[in-house]
Structures are given as structure tokens and as C-alpha cells.
Scaffold this motif. Structure first.
Motif, PDB file in Angstrom:
ATOM      1  N   SER A  47     -41.819 -42.359  -7.071  1.00  0.00           N
ATOM      2  CA  SER A  47     -42.314 -43.280  -8.230  1.00  0.00           C
ATOM      3  C   SER A  47     -41.766 -42.865  -9.202  1.00  0.00           C
ATOM      4  N   THR A  48     -41.694 -43.377 -10.312  1.00  0.00           N
ATOM      5  CA  THR A  48     -41.666 -43.003 -11.621  1.00  0.00           C
ATOM      6  C   THR A  48     -42.440 -43.334 -12.512  1.00  0.00           C
ATOM      7  N   LEU A  49     -43.313 -43.179 -12.087  1.00  0.00           N
ATOM      8  CA  LEU A  49     -44.586 -43.157 -12.818  1.00  0.00           C
ATOM      9  C   LEU A  49     -46.418 -43.093 -12.128  1.00  0.00           C
ATOM     10  N   ASN A  50     -47.056 -42.612 -12.614  1.00  0.00           N
ATOM     11  CA  ASN A  50     -48.378 -42.319 -11.556  1.00  0.00           C
ATOM     12  C   ASN A  50     -49.209 -43.873 -10.909  1.00  0.00           C
ATOM     13  N   LEU A  51     -49.380 -43.884 -10.184  1.00  0.00           N
ATOM     14  CA  LEU A  51     -49.568 -45.110  -9.500  1.00  0.00           C
ATOM     15  C   LEU A  51     -50.919 -45.042  -8.047  1.00  0.00           C
ATOM     16  N   THR A  52     -51.260 -46.269  -8.602  1.00  0.00           N
ATOM     17  CA  THR A  52     -53.246 -46.163  -8.765  1.00  0.00           C
ATOM     18  C   THR A  52     -53.893 -46.635  -8.295  1.00  0.00           C
ATOM     19  N   LYS A  53     -52.434 -48.348  -7.481  1.00  0.00           N
ATOM     20  CA  LYS A  53     -53.041 -49.568  -7.001  1.00  0.00           C
ATOM     21  C   LYS A  53     -52.688 -49.136  -5.302  1.00  0.00           C
ATOM     22  N   CYS A  54     -51.584 -48.259  -5.161  1.00  0.00           N
ATOM     23  CA  CYS A  54     -50.791 -48.223  -3.521  1.00  0.00           C
ATOM     24  C   CYS A  54     -50.648 -46.143  -3.613  1.00  0.00           C
ATOM     25  N   ASN A  55     -50.872 -45.254  -2.848  1.00  0.00           N
ATOM     26  CA  ASN A  55     -49.927 -44.209  -2.835  1.00  0.00           C
ATOM     27  C   ASN A  55     -48.756 -43.786  -1.206  1.00  0.00           C
ATOM     28  N   GLU A  56     -47.877 -43.051  -1.281  1.00  0.00           N
ATOM     29  CA  GLU A  56     -47.583 -42.913   0.143  1.00  0.00           C
ATOM     30  C   GLU A  56     -47.670 -42.970   1.766  1.00  0.00           C
ATOM     31  N   LYS A  57     -48.741 -42.914   1.843  1.00  0.00           N
ATOM     32  CA  LYS A  57     -49.906 -43.216   3.006  1.00  0.00           C
ATOM     33  C   LYS A  57     -49.485 -45.377   2.949  1.00  0.00           C
ATOM     34  N   MET A  58     -50.251 -45.108   2.147  1.00  0.00           N
ATOM     35  CA  MET A  58     -49.799 -46.574   2.169  1.00  0.00           C
ATOM     36  C   MET A  58     -48.999 -47.405   2.697  1.00  0.00           C
ATOM     37  N   VAL A  59     -47.551 -46.843   1.833  1.00  0.00           N
ATOM     38  CA  VAL A  59     -46.341 -47.307   1.593  1.00  0.00           C
ATOM     39  C   VAL A  59     -46.210 -46.804   3.557  1.00  0.00           C
TER      40      VAL A  59
END
Length: 98
Positions: A47-59
Motif C-alpha cells: 500500500s502507498t499509504l496507511n490503511l485504516t479500513k482494511c489490512n493484509e489479513k482481511m485482504v
């Protein structure tokens, strides 16, 4: 979308929900997520920025639900899980509405 001015605003909400359920996204932009399914190599997540709504585990769990085990995923926007599913299924239409 054409509405009758004599009817309440409830009809607009119902039409928007119905269009949303069949894959038409009104007044929304396509999520800025790069997704490419590969033949091997596992999951590559960036990701090019910090994710607040989703993470790698969810993906990873979403991709496993679609039986995709090898893919490249790059988030360029802070998108939620529903938007990521729209990118994976690739059968959504984004239209402006007056």
C-alpha cells in the motif's frame, strides 16, 4: 434517474439501494486498487499509504473466499473491504447521476 416530484424522497432511496444491489454504483469513483491474479508466487500485498479500513489479513481472507491464492494487490487509496470486493469481482459499473 428520473423521479416523480409528487412522490416522497423514499422512492429515490429505494432506487439507489436497488441499483447498488445489482452492481451499479451511483456518484462513486472506482477504487484506486491495483489487482492482478497470478499463476504462482503467493500473495503480494502493498500500500502507498496507511490503511485504516482494511489490512493484509482481511485482504487475504477475501481472496481465499474467492479461491484466489496467487495475486498482486496494491492499495493507492484507503478503501474498505466492500470496495476491494468490487475490484476483485470486476463487474461493477460506476456512473454519475443527476
Amino acid at each position: 434517474m428520473m423521479l416523480d416530484a409528487t412522490k416522497p424522497n423514499v422512492h429515490r432511496d429505494l432506487l439507489e439501494k436497488e441499483l447498488e444491489s445489482v452492481g451499479i454504483r451511483l456518484n462513486k469513483e472506482k477504487p484506486n486498487i491495483y489487482f492482478k491474479q497470478k499463476k504462482g508466487g503467493g500473495l503480494s500485498f502493498n500500500s502507498t499509504l496507511n490503511l485504516t479500513k482494511c489490512n493484509e489479513k482481511m485482504v487475504q481472507s477475501v481472496l481465499q473466499a474467492f479461491k484466489i491464492h496467487n495475486a498482486e494487490v496494491l492499495f493507492r487509496d484507503d478503501c474498505d473491504v466492500e470496495q476491494f470486493i468490487d475490484v476483485v469481482t470486476d463487474n461493477r459499473v460506476y456512473l454519475p447521476c443527476l
